[in-house]
Scaffold this active site. Structure first.
Site, mmCIF file in Angstrom:
data_model
loop_
_atom_site.group_PDB
_atom_site.id
_atom_site.type_symbol
_atom_site.label_atom_id
_atom_site.label_comp_id
_atom_site.label_asym_id
_atom_site.label_seq_id
_atom_site.Cartn_x
_atom_site.Cartn_y
_atom_site.Cartn_z
ATOM 1 N N ARG A 1 -6.090 -4.030 16.390
ATOM 2 C CA ARG A 1 -4.585 -3.489 16.565
ATOM 3 C C ARG A 1 -4.533 -2.192 16.824
ATOM 4 O O ARG A 1 -3.303 -1.541 16.715
ATOM 5 C CB ARG A 1 -3.880 -3.964 15.308
ATOM 6 C CG ARG A 1 -3.742 -5.379 15.074
ATOM 7 C CD ARG A 1 -2.882 -5.653 13.860
ATOM 8 N NE ARG A 1 -3.113 -7.017 13.412
ATOM 9 C CZ ARG A 1 -2.621 -7.880 13.855
ATOM 10 N NH1 ARG A 1 -1.832 -8.012 14.891
ATOM 11 N NH2 ARG A 1 -3.046 -9.353 13.540
ATOM 12 N N HIS B 1 -14.193 -11.697 18.607
ATOM 13 C CA HIS B 1 -12.888 -11.856 19.431
ATOM 14 C C HIS B 1 -12.310 -10.481 19.787
ATOM 15 O O HIS B 1 -12.295 -9.562 18.917
ATOM 16 C CB HIS B 1 -12.350 -12.494 18.434
ATOM 17 C CG HIS B 1 -10.726 -13.306 18.833
ATOM 18 N ND1 HIS B 1 -9.757 -12.448 19.442
ATOM 19 C CD2 HIS B 1 -10.269 -14.325 19.109
ATOM 20 C CE1 HIS B 1 -8.850 -12.910 19.983
ATOM 21 N NE2 HIS B 1 -8.911 -14.489 19.795
ATOM 22 N N TYR C 1 -6.164 -7.800 20.240
ATOM 23 C CA TYR C 1 -5.094 -8.414 20.612
ATOM 24 C C TYR C 1 -4.318 -7.687 21.695
ATOM 25 O O TYR C 1 -3.412 -8.092 22.327
ATOM 26 C CB TYR C 1 -4.157 -8.658 19.370
ATOM 27 C CG TYR C 1 -4.629 -9.813 18.436
ATOM 28 C CD1 TYR C 1 -5.107 -10.802 18.810
ATOM 29 C CD2 TYR C 1 -4.935 -9.267 17.043
ATOM 30 C CE1 TYR C 1 -5.333 -11.945 17.866
ATOM 31 C CE2 TYR C 1 -5.215 -10.187 16.098
ATOM 32 C CZ TYR C 1 -5.487 -11.568 16.771
ATOM 33 O OH TYR C 1 -6.015 -12.341 15.613
ATOM 34 N N HIS D 1 -8.140 -13.379 25.420
ATOM 35 C CA HIS D 1 -7.098 -14.138 25.700
ATOM 36 C C HIS D 1 -6.791 -13.536 27.204
ATOM 37 O O HIS D 1 -6.920 -12.517 27.597
ATOM 38 C CB HIS D 1 -5.616 -13.764 24.819
ATOM 39 C CG HIS D 1 -5.857 -14.318 23.709
ATOM 40 N ND1 HIS D 1 -4.697 -14.285 22.671
ATOM 41 C CD2 HIS D 1 -6.923 -14.982 23.065
ATOM 42 C CE1 HIS D 1 -5.298 -15.014 21.575
ATOM 43 N NE2 HIS D 1 -6.615 -15.218 21.620
ATOM 44 N N GLU E 1 -9.834 -17.566 26.425
ATOM 45 C CA GLU E 1 -9.331 -18.633 25.551
ATOM 46 C C GLU E 1 -7.825 -19.438 26.124
ATOM 47 O O GLU E 1 -7.069 -18.657 26.653
ATOM 48 C CB GLU E 1 -8.935 -17.908 24.216
ATOM 49 C CG GLU E 1 -8.461 -18.634 23.153
ATOM 50 C CD GLU E 1 -8.519 -18.293 21.749
ATOM 51 O OE1 GLU E 1 -8.938 -17.053 21.437
ATOM 52 O OE2 GLU E 1 -7.803 -19.029 21.042
ATOM 53 N N ASP F 1 -8.665 -23.609 22.132
ATOM 54 C CA ASP F 1 -8.308 -23.582 20.679
ATOM 55 C C ASP F 1 -7.370 -24.776 20.548
ATOM 56 O O ASP F 1 -6.498 -24.904 21.271
ATOM 57 C CB ASP F 1 -7.469 -21.961 20.532
ATOM 58 C CG ASP F 1 -6.832 -21.996 19.234
ATOM 59 O OD1 ASP F 1 -6.215 -22.883 18.780
ATOM 60 O OD2 ASP F 1 -6.990 -20.800 18.472
ATOM 61 N N HIS G 1 -3.795 -24.004 20.123
ATOM 62 C CA HIS G 1 -2.968 -23.401 21.370
ATOM 63 C C HIS G 1 -2.793 -24.581 22.297
ATOM 64 O O HIS G 1 -1.598 -24.591 22.927
ATOM 65 C CB HIS G 1 -3.692 -22.389 21.972
ATOM 66 C CG HIS G 1 -4.111 -21.080 21.153
ATOM 67 N ND1 HIS G 1 -4.934 -20.124 21.423
ATOM 68 C CD2 HIS G 1 -3.220 -20.745 19.731
ATOM 69 C CE1 HIS G 1 -4.829 -19.125 20.487
ATOM 70 N NE2 HIS G 1 -3.934 -19.734 19.766
ATOM 71 N N HIS H 1 -12.113 -23.333 19.118
ATOM 72 C CA HIS H 1 -11.440 -22.738 17.967
ATOM 73 C C HIS H 1 -10.750 -23.960 17.118
ATOM 74 O O HIS H 1 -10.044 -24.849 17.995
ATOM 75 C CB HIS H 1 -10.450 -21.702 18.451
ATOM 76 C CG HIS H 1 -11.008 -20.376 18.542
ATOM 77 N ND1 HIS H 1 -10.136 -19.353 19.297
ATOM 78 C CD2 HIS H 1 -12.120 -19.908 18.448
ATOM 79 C CE1 HIS H 1 -10.955 -18.291 19.380
ATOM 80 N NE2 HIS H 1 -12.271 -18.629 18.794
ATOM 81 N N ASP I 1 2.735 -20.290 18.768
ATOM 82 C CA ASP I 1 1.176 -20.048 18.374
ATOM 83 C C ASP I 1 1.283 -19.741 16.879
ATOM 84 O O ASP I 1 1.351 -18.548 16.295
ATOM 85 C CB ASP I 1 0.616 -19.144 18.990
ATOM 86 C CG ASP I 1 -0.867 -18.720 18.423
ATOM 87 O OD1 ASP I 1 -1.400 -19.546 17.724
ATOM 88 O OD2 ASP I 1 -1.347 -17.839 19.051
ATOM 89 N N HIS J 1 -1.080 -21.059 13.495
ATOM 90 C CA HIS J 1 -2.113 -21.843 12.841
ATOM 91 C C HIS J 1 -1.894 -22.412 11.714
ATOM 92 O O HIS J 1 -1.246 -21.732 10.502
ATOM 93 C CB HIS J 1 -3.294 -20.930 13.009
ATOM 94 C CG HIS J 1 -3.795 -20.453 14.293
ATOM 95 N ND1 HIS J 1 -5.030 -19.820 14.639
ATOM 96 C CD2 HIS J 1 -3.225 -20.358 15.360
ATOM 97 C CE1 HIS J 1 -5.234 -19.505 15.596
ATOM 98 N NE2 HIS J 1 -4.035 -19.977 16.355
ATOM 99 N N GLU K 1 -9.865 -20.609 12.512
ATOM 100 C CA GLU K 1 -9.284 -19.172 12.599
ATOM 101 C C GLU K 1 -7.675 -19.596 11.769
ATOM 102 O O GLU K 1 -6.695 -19.365 12.248
ATOM 103 C CB GLU K 1 -8.778 -19.025 14.069
ATOM 104 C CG GLU K 1 -9.594 -18.512 14.827
ATOM 105 C CD GLU K 1 -9.382 -18.156 16.338
ATOM 106 O OE1 GLU K 1 -9.850 -17.490 16.662
ATOM 107 O OE2 GLU K 1 -8.465 -18.937 16.956
#
Ligand SMILES: [Zn+2]
Lengths: 374, 142
Positions: free
Chosen positions: A45, A75, A78, A114, A153, A187, A190, A224, A237, A239, A269
């Site tokens: 982040r 990964h 973001y 992504h 992804e 994923d 997703h 994923h 999205d 999870h 995840e």
């Protein structure tokens, strides 16, 4: 190939937290049975991250040696949007270059990223930015002999994100001449939220046929495995634990038993890493082996039942069992509990439920005789 | 904004009253439930309240917020758990509203619904033995 064989062969694991340094993700992963680990190699982040220290790199390589974790991927942050239009684009490219450099140092073969978001641009323009970003970065890193691959992804299609249609990811691979260092990450949460069903053999076959037609199964490098709190096609999205979402436990069986994907690493995840990753991983292995799944329920007793059971009882019930079936199971074990269905109300995770409610994995079920507060 | 609380020490009633008594209020209705020294012909030494605390907090809040929305009032509820001596308050409900009719009705709704839905149980402790009270039933060791 038998299902037992696939479960043994395929690296399986989870995205692991890196609380005490990057190498702790591998150690904690190994401790819960991971043969594959995904991690963030920097704070996901924030834009700026200090370069890795020699000690951190050494500790990581030693931990991989010591734990024997067979597959590791990173990964990306973001914040990175390789399809952005404005000053975010250059920042994203720089941050992604740093991701690939850290992965190279750590000898991590794939970085999952992504595809980004159009954020108000025309979709074609955003796709062009994404393709140009990847082209430049692949060329630069080829020249540096950086072998790290980039796995794009599939996304849920939330907001203006790209990559929720297989066609979009396929178009990027196509535009870059199916570069050997470019691949895809699928994923399950997703794609389900994006509208691709996989819950039974027929829908799974159709989804994978679309994946193969637009992207190519041979380009699938990472899976994923996440259940989805939101329904098919919701494009949201969220999870969920394996078996506790809209996909459901059995919804993972066709994927996990697909012989074409037998060597593709599978990573969780799902939420609550510390408490739940071991349980979710166990579930994936059971499902891959074709074994029935059980859910864990913690039963709390109140009123006079507390005299019999002062401490919570942890029970395993078949997947999909209802509160009524659990009450019957309790009655069969202890005659003092034979009147629960007539006499008590029930609450699942602190909400009143009817006896016909299905027990959610890892829930807390409270047995509530008539109350007498006030 | 309703305020609800589960406490293990004697209930302080005045703060509840102050919490609901805004300047828009023409009426504050206060209900206090307290423990009796006798029950069904037996003399009670003290009471013990037990709760499914996380759910009891949620349910109390639901009761208070429903009352606030329905009667346009402000509600504060405190329920005590653990050992409660005879003559002490086990529950207190304060409602502040524009007029007395809403205040009375909302207060009555709160205590009635609380007694129906909030997962709290009392146990009466006698000179010899103890019993759980479950709705209208008396259950237990003696
Ligand atoms: Zn993912």
């Amino acid at each position: 190939m038998t299902p037992e064989h696939t479960a043994l062969q395929r690296p399986m694991g989870a995205h692991m937290p890196v609380s005490g340094g990057l190498h702790t993700s591998l150690i904690a992963g190994k401790a819960i049975g991971c043969t594959a680990v995904q991690l963030f190699t920097a704070n996901p982040r924030q834009w700026q991250n200090a370069p890795l220290s020699g000690d951190a790199v050494r500790a990581f390589r030693e931990a991989q040696e010591a734990t024997g974790v067979r597959f590791v991927c990173a990964h990306a942050s973001y914040l990175i949007n390789l399809a952005a239009a404005n000053e975010v684009l250059e920042r994203s490219r720089d941050a992604f270059r740093a991701e690939l450099e850290r992965a190279r140092q750590l000898e991590i073969p794939w970085v999952v990223v992504h595809p980004g978001a159009h954020a108000g641009q025309r979709e074609d323009d955003a796709m062009a930015h994404l393709i140009e970003s990847l082209q430049r970065i692949l060329e630069e890193t080829d020249a540096q002999h950086n072998p790290v691959g980039i796995a794009l992804e599939t996304t849920a299609g939330q907001g203006s994100t790209l990559g929720w249609r297989f066609e979009q990811i396929g178009a990027v691979l196509q535009a870059l001449g199916k570069h050997p260092r470019l691949g895809a990450c699928m994923d399950t949460c997703h794609i389900f939220a994006a509208g691709y069903d996989l819950r039974d053999a027929a829908s799974y076959a159709a989804t994978m046929a679309a994946f193969d037609a637009h992207i190519g199964i041979e380009h699938l490098k990472v899976i994923h495995a996440n259940d989805s709190k939101k329904p098919l096609g919701s494009r949201v999205d969220r999870h969920a634990h394996i078996g506790a979402g809209e996909i459901g436990a059995q919804g993972f069986v066709p994927l996990l038993q697909d012989a074409r994907l037998a060597s593709v690493p599978v990573l969780l995840e799902t939420p609550e890493a510390r408490k739940m990753h071991a349980i979710n991983l166990q579930r994936l292995r059971c499902l891959a082996d074709g074994q029935p799944l059980e859910v864990q329920v913690t039963v709390l007793f109140f009123g006079h039942y507390r005299d019999y059971y002062p401490a919570p009882c942890v029970l395993m019930v078949p997947y999909g069992a209802t509160v009524r079936e659990l009450a019957e199971q309790l009655a069969a074990q202890d005659v003092r509990l034979s009147d629960l269905l007539q006499y008590c109300r029930f609450a699942m995770d602190t909400e009143y439920v009817t006896p016909d409610s299905a027990l959610v994995s890892d829930c807390e079920l409270a047995v509530l005789p008539p109350v007498s507060g006030g | 904004m309703a305020e609800v609380r589960i406490v293990t020490t004697p209930i302080a009633i005045e703060p509840l009253q102050h919490y609901v008594a805004t300047t828009a209020c023409g009426a504050v209705c206060l209900f206090v439930g307290q423990t009796r020294n006798h029950s069904r012909g037996r003399s009670v030494r003290f009471l013990e309240y037990d709760a499914y605390i996380p759910m009891a907090e949620r349910e109390l809040l639901r009761v208070a917020e429903t009352a606030e929305a329905r009667w346009n009032c402000r509600v504060a509820i405190a329920h005590r758990i653990g050992r409660v001596e005879v003559g002490e308050a086990s529950v207190a409900i304060a409602v502040g509203a524009a007029h007395r009719a809403e205040a009375f009705e909302a207060c009555r709704y709160c205590i009635d619904t609380l007694k129906q839905d909030v997962p709290i149980w009392k146990r009466e402790m006698y000179a010899e033995g103890a019993c759980w009270i479950e709705g209208d039933r008396v259950v237990g060791s003696s």
